[in-house]
Design an enzyme around this catalytic site. Structure first.
Site, mmCIF file in Angstrom:
data_model
loop_
_atom_site.group_PDB
_atom_site.id
_atom_site.type_symbol
_atom_site.label_atom_id
_atom_site.label_comp_id
_atom_site.label_asym_id
_atom_site.label_seq_id
_atom_site.Cartn_x
_atom_site.Cartn_y
_atom_site.Cartn_z
ATOM 1 N N ASP A 263 -0.386 -7.498 0.984
ATOM 2 C CA ASP A 263 -0.879 -8.725 1.431
ATOM 3 C C ASP A 263 0.116 -9.475 2.584
ATOM 4 O OD1 ASP A 263 -2.693 -8.083 -0.423
ATOM 5 O OD2 ASP A 263 -1.673 -9.304 -2.129
ATOM 6 N N ALA B 206 7.296 1.925 3.274
ATOM 7 C CA ALA B 206 8.610 1.973 4.065
ATOM 8 C C ALA B 206 8.624 2.889 5.359
ATOM 9 C CB ALA B 206 9.686 2.758 3.113
ATOM 10 N N ALA C 123 3.736 0.982 9.947
ATOM 11 C CA ALA C 123 2.136 0.889 9.915
ATOM 12 C C ALA C 123 1.427 1.576 11.128
ATOM 13 C CB ALA C 123 1.692 -0.664 9.874
ATOM 14 N N ASP D 245 4.745 -11.746 -6.124
ATOM 15 C CA ASP D 245 3.743 -11.291 -5.420
ATOM 16 C C ASP D 245 3.641 -12.099 -3.968
ATOM 17 O OD1 ASP D 245 3.444 -10.022 -7.653
ATOM 18 O OD2 ASP D 245 1.000 -9.918 -7.437
HETATM 19 O O1 KDG Z 1 -1.836 -7.446 -3.812
HETATM 20 C C1 KDG Z 1 -0.916 -7.845 -4.852
HETATM 21 C C2 KDG Z 1 -1.956 -7.937 -5.858
HETATM 22 O O2 KDG Z 1 -2.265 -6.944 -6.516
HETATM 23 C C3 KDG Z 1 -1.551 -8.941 -7.004
HETATM 24 O O3 KDG Z 1 -0.992 -10.300 -6.421
HETATM 25 C C4 KDG Z 1 -2.627 -9.372 -7.841
HETATM 26 O O4 KDG Z 1 -4.923 -9.478 -6.667
HETATM 27 C C5 KDG Z 1 -4.155 -9.013 -7.588
HETATM 28 C C6 KDG Z 1 -4.663 -7.732 -7.993
HETATM 29 O O5 KDG Z 1 -5.926 -7.487 -8.289
HETATM 30 O O6 KDG Z 1 -4.040 -6.831 -8.608
#
Ligand code: KDG
Length: 315
Positions: free
Chosen positions: A257, A228, A231, A293
């Site tokens: 991501d 929040a 960056a 996600d």
């Molecule tokens: O960054 C999100 C990820 O944590 C999720 O999609 C699943 O790759 C993953 C993980 O290892 O937690």
């Protein structure tokens, strides 16, 4: 197919509780997929570039779900492997309180962690503009780690930019081992992404000075994701700070991501550092407004949506 971004890692079936509470109390779960690297690949495709994902899935319904979901998003999965020997891994996500989620993995020894260097298509990786890897793959298994190193070596030899996200997962490895490994991969990369907490794993007080110490005097950029708070990008003495967009967060898993996908799309656009950060912050903000996600990842057209006042109906 030639992809702008090639990434590799494990994607799992994701089973999420539909409301707040314990997994054991839920008569139904929502099914989807999750994987940091495939989340980035989806984000890149939604922003108009081509992305390939390399990974192993089981010869089962979850494996089919993962490949079909990625194909539907335009991600090239031709370099992935269906492993008939073991099942696809599963991740459970519980909303334990309205503000706190808990993730449980069933992944050790499952298909994704059997990824190895022999799975890599060198011509696919060698043709990419960016090769993206994460610390999750380093933690999964010896063979997966070797695959990540090999992909970086192939990309480097072919002149691709190497992008690396720390993505420390405490459930997968101890912090001291992670710190050694994450530092080593960071020093082989051109673009390094890490949250404040992840940077702190390397030891030291101030995340920005730690990031600065990783940049090799400016030969690589280290981008600190601060949720929040936005960056900060550090390249030697060059520091850019970008605030986050104010949004109501529904699900923050995957925000990092999304940020990476936006930033890398900015790099592919040839944008200035500040604009890469801005695009990263915008994609991160979009991602947290939607449950899942990656489902909230924006297209270019979506990017204007956050400029509208709350309550706006577009007709
Ligand atoms: O960054 C999100 C990820 O944590 C999720 O999609 C699943 O790759 C993953 C993980 O290892 O937690």
């Amino acid at each position: 197919m030639v992809s702008d971004v090639v990434t590799l890692g494990e994607t799992m079936a994701l089973l999420t509780t539909p409301r707040v509470g314990r997994l054991r109390d839920m008569p139904e779960l929502l099914m989807g997929i999750a994987g940091s690297e495939s989340n980035v690949a989806i984000g890149i495709c939604r922003l108009g570039y081509r992305a390939s994902w390399i990974g192993r899935v089981g010869a089962d319904e979850f494996g089919e779900l993962i490949l079909a979901s990625l194909r539907r998003e335009g991600v090239d999965v031709a370099g992935s492997v269906v492993d008939g020997a073991v099942h696809t891994a599963i991740m459970f996500k519980e909303r334990r309180t309205p503000a706190v989620s808990r993730v449980t993995y069933y992944r050790e020894g499952y298909a994704g962690s059997r990824l190895g260097p022999e799975d890599l298509d060198e011509s696919l990786i060698g043709a990419a503009r960016i090769v993206h890897v994460t610390g999750i793959t380093l933690a999964l298994s010896k063979t997966a780690r070797a695959a990540a190193y090999r992909a970086v070596e192939i990309g480097r030899a072919a002149g691709a930019l190497i992008s690396f996200d720390f993505n420390y997962r405490a459930a997968l490895w101890p912090p001291d081992e992670a710190a050694r490994s994450l530092r080593d991969m960071a020093l082989r990369s051109d673009l390094v992404f890490a949250s404040d907490d992840e940077v702190a794993l390397l030891g030291g007080e101030d995340p920005i000075s730690i990031a600065q110490s990783l940049t090799g005097g400016g030969e690589r950029a280290v981008i600190v994701k601060r949720g929040a708070k936005g960056a900060v990008s550090v390249r030697g003495a060059d520091i850019h700070d970008e605030p986050a967009l104010a949004v109501t967060a529904i699900d923050v898993v995957g925000a990092g991501d999304a940020f990476v996908a936006g930033y890398l799309a900015g790099v592919l656009d040839g944008a200035a550092e500040r604009d890469c950060l801005r695009l990263g912050c915008a994609t991160g903000a979009h991602a947290v407004t939607v449950l899942g996600d990656w489902e909230g990842l924006p297209s270019r057209d979506d990017l204007v949506l956050l400029q509208h006042a709350a309550g706006t109906t577009l007709r």
